[in-house]
Design a protein around this motif. Structure first.
Motif, PDB file in Angstrom:
ATOM      1  N   MET A   1       1.553  29.403 -13.259  1.00  0.00           N
ATOM      2  CA  MET A   1       0.774  28.533 -12.387  1.00  0.00           C
ATOM      3  C   MET A   1       0.826  29.037 -10.944  1.00  0.00           C
ATOM      4  O   MET A   1       1.757  29.727 -10.562  1.00  0.00           O
ATOM      5  N   THR A   2      -0.174  28.639 -10.169  1.00  0.00           N
ATOM      6  CA  THR A   2      -0.235  29.030  -8.769  1.00  0.00           C
ATOM      7  C   THR A   2      -0.002  27.820  -7.876  1.00  0.00           C
ATOM      8  O   THR A   2      -0.314  26.690  -8.242  1.00  0.00           O
ATOM      9  N   ALA A   3       0.551  28.092  -6.702  1.00  0.00           N
ATOM     10  CA  ALA A   3       0.833  27.012  -5.759  1.00  0.00           C
ATOM     11  C   ALA A   3      -0.473  26.480  -5.171  1.00  0.00           C
ATOM     12  O   ALA A   3      -1.302  27.254  -4.698  1.00  0.00           O
ATOM     13  N   LEU A   4      -0.643  25.172  -5.221  1.00  0.00           N
ATOM     14  CA  LEU A   4      -1.787  24.553  -4.566  1.00  0.00           C
ATOM     15  C   LEU A   4      -1.416  24.134  -3.148  1.00  0.00           C
ATOM     16  O   LEU A   4      -2.144  24.410  -2.201  1.00  0.00           O
ATOM     17  N   LEU A   5      -0.268  23.494  -3.007  1.00  0.00           N
ATOM     18  CA  LEU A   5       0.187  23.014  -1.694  1.00  0.00           C
ATOM     19  C   LEU A   5       1.366  23.855  -1.230  1.00  0.00           C
ATOM     20  O   LEU A   5       2.305  24.096  -1.985  1.00  0.00           O
ATOM     21  N   GLU A   6       1.292  24.316   0.031  1.00  0.00           N
ATOM     22  CA  GLU A   6       2.378  25.086   0.617  1.00  0.00           C
ATOM     23  C   GLU A   6       2.729  24.522   1.987  1.00  0.00           C
ATOM     24  O   GLU A   6       1.863  24.425   2.865  1.00  0.00           O
ATOM     25  N   ILE A  54       0.240  16.084   5.927  1.00  0.00           N
ATOM     26  CA  ILE A  54      -0.601  16.746   4.923  1.00  0.00           C
ATOM     27  C   ILE A  54      -2.003  16.150   4.923  1.00  0.00           C
ATOM     28  O   ILE A  54      -2.998  16.865   4.782  1.00  0.00           O
ATOM     29  N   ALA A  55      -2.082  14.827   5.110  1.00  0.00           N
ATOM     30  CA  ALA A  55      -3.382  14.149   5.140  1.00  0.00           C
ATOM     31  C   ALA A  55      -4.154  14.426   6.428  1.00  0.00           C
ATOM     32  O   ALA A  55      -5.360  14.183   6.486  1.00  0.00           O
ATOM     33  N   GLY A  56      -3.462  14.913   7.457  1.00  0.00           N
ATOM     34  CA  GLY A  56      -4.126  15.210   8.722  1.00  0.00           C
ATOM     35  C   GLY A  56      -3.993  14.129   9.765  1.00  0.00           C
ATOM     36  O   GLY A  56      -4.661  14.161  10.797  1.00  0.00           O
ATOM     37  N   PHE A  57      -3.103  13.156   9.521  1.00  0.00           N
ATOM     38  CA  PHE A  57      -2.930  12.037  10.448  1.00  0.00           C
ATOM     39  C   PHE A  57      -1.827  12.276  11.477  1.00  0.00           C
ATOM     40  O   PHE A  57      -1.678  11.494  12.411  1.00  0.00           O
ATOM     41  N   GLU A  58      -1.016  13.326  11.264  1.00  0.00           N
ATOM     42  CA  GLU A  58       0.067  13.655  12.200  1.00  0.00           C
ATOM     43  C   GLU A  58      -0.036  15.126  12.578  1.00  0.00           C
ATOM     44  O   GLU A  58      -0.252  15.973  11.705  1.00  0.00           O
ATOM     45  N   PRO A  59       0.125  15.464  13.869  1.00  0.00           N
ATOM     46  CA  PRO A  59       0.067  16.872  14.280  1.00  0.00           C
ATOM     47  C   PRO A  59       1.327  17.624  13.889  1.00  0.00           C
ATOM     48  O   PRO A  59       2.404  17.046  13.731  1.00  0.00           O
ATOM     49  N   LEU A  71      -5.649  27.242   5.398  1.00  0.00           N
ATOM     50  CA  LEU A  71      -4.800  26.636   6.415  1.00  0.00           C
ATOM     51  C   LEU A  71      -5.360  25.283   6.823  1.00  0.00           C
ATOM     52  O   LEU A  71      -6.489  25.179   7.291  1.00  0.00           O
ATOM     53  N   LEU A  72      -4.554  24.236   6.633  1.00  0.00           N
ATOM     54  CA  LEU A  72      -4.958  22.890   7.046  1.00  0.00           C
ATOM     55  C   LEU A  72      -4.400  22.513   8.401  1.00  0.00           C
ATOM     56  O   LEU A  72      -5.085  21.898   9.213  1.00  0.00           O
ATOM     57  N   SER A  73      -3.125  22.857   8.643  1.00  0.00           N
ATOM     58  CA  SER A  73      -2.470  22.463   9.887  1.00  0.00           C
ATOM     59  C   SER A  73      -1.486  23.526  10.339  1.00  0.00           C
ATOM     60  O   SER A  73      -0.773  24.125   9.530  1.00  0.00           O
ATOM     61  N   SER A  74      -1.473  23.732  11.651  1.00  0.00           N
ATOM     62  CA  SER A  74      -0.443  24.534  12.301  1.00  0.00           C
ATOM     63  C   SER A  74      -0.322  23.998  13.716  1.00  0.00           C
ATOM     64  O   SER A  74      -0.995  23.033  14.083  1.00  0.00           O
ATOM     65  N   ALA A  75       0.521  24.616  14.526  1.00  0.00           N
ATOM     66  CA  ALA A  75       0.653  24.175  15.912  1.00  0.00           C
ATOM     67  C   ALA A  75      -0.627  24.410  16.699  1.00  0.00           C
ATOM     68  O   ALA A  75      -0.884  23.735  17.704  1.00  0.00           O
ATOM     69  N   ASP A  76      -1.471  25.352  16.243  1.00  0.00           N
ATOM     70  CA  ASP A  76      -2.663  25.741  16.997  1.00  0.00           C
ATOM     71  C   ASP A  76      -3.973  25.232  16.401  1.00  0.00           C
ATOM     72  O   ASP A  76      -5.015  25.308  17.055  1.00  0.00           O
ATOM     73  N   SER A  77      -3.953  24.751  15.170  1.00  0.00           N
ATOM     74  CA  SER A  77      -5.218  24.344  14.547  1.00  0.00           C
ATOM     75  C   SER A  77      -4.985  23.215  13.558  1.00  0.00           C
ATOM     76  O   SER A  77      -3.880  23.050  13.023  1.00  0.00           O
TER      77      SER A  77
END
Length: 262
Positions: A1-6, A54-59, A71-77
């Motif tokens: 199997m492959t990772a979906l969430l990292e 993960i949901a995008g509600f917290e930076p 890429l969903l979230s990082s310090a820059d995006s």
């Protein structure tokens, strides 16, 4: 199997008058496609903050979050929550009281045509066994039925990842245990990948393929239920597993005693 969430070296922090307060630090995990994961720990350990990030509600202060390599979230995006292909079922279910069951399930399908919406709603209500209650309103439903409506609404847009924040906390002990197994069966039937947050060890072990023990904002161990019991990473994990299991046995014995007295 492959990772979906990292999640890689994830750090979350809140600004205060005296500077940032770190609530999650150096947290890394991967969740494979089709697997069910759980973050388990006491209140205040940071598990819900991870879910909200993960949901995008917290930076994100440091590290990154990826879904299927994107890429969903990082310090820059940060990708907007509605564009993440992530569904979320909230602790209080957050059903709209002025909408009936069908209207609640259809809420996230507004970009589809009316016939498409009706068919998807029918499919989702059939999946959770609530076809007969399509015209009912939330206040007319039991807690377990409200939970099923919330789940159907979260699944309707066909997310790649489903997040569940303490989904059984509003239910009595008997309903929690029964619905935990039903939820696992339903999610496995759909092949969906899901991450559950809970403070209840019985729920986590009933549902998850991988469980993360969280302690003071850090991930103490991310492993299978078997390995957590048989090969804890440290004395703290072993003690937590033992204490929680003992508390659950005491609660079960207390419940049986009350039933016998009645």
């Amino acid at each position: 199997m492959t990772a979906l969430l990292e999640l890689d070296q994830l750090q979350l922090a809140y600004d205060t008058a005296t500077g940032p307060r770190v609530v999650v630090d150096a947290l890394s995990l991967t969740l494979e496609r089709g697997h069910l994961g759980s973050l388990l720990g006491p209140s205040g350990c940071g598990k819900t903050s991870v879910l909200r990030a993960i949901a995008g509600f917290e930076p994100v202060r440091r590290g990154h979050i990826r879904l299927d390599g994107t890429l969903l979230s990082s310090a820059d995006s940060s990708v907007a929550p509605q564009s993440r292909r992530v569904g979320m079922m909230f602790q209080d279910y957050a059903l709209f009281p002025h909408l009936d069951v069908a209207g609640n399930v259809a809420f996230g399908l507004r970009r589809q045509s009316k016939p498409q919406q009706r068919e998807r709603v029918r499919e989702m209500l059939a999946l959770v066994g609530l076809e007969a209650l399509a015209g009912s309103y939330p206040h007319e439903l039991s807690g377990g039925q409200q939970q099923r409506v919330a789940l159907a609404r979260a699944l309707a847009p066909a997310p790649e990842l489903l997040l569940l924040d303490e989904p059984f906390s509003n239910l009595d002990a008997d309903s929690r245990e029964r619905l935990a197994f039903e939820l696992r069966d339903l999610l496995k039937e759909t092949g969906l990948t899901a991450l559950l947050v809970t403070h209840d060890q019985a729920e986590a072990f009933a549902i998850a393929d991988r469980i993360g023990i969280m302690r003071d904002g850090r991930l103490a161990q991310w492993d299978t239920p078997y390995n957590l019991h048989e090969h804890p990473a440290d004395a703290g994990v072993a003690d937590f597993i033992r204490r929680e299991a003992l508390a659950e046995r005491r609660a079960a014995a207390h419940a049986r005693g009350r039933q016998s007295a009645a």
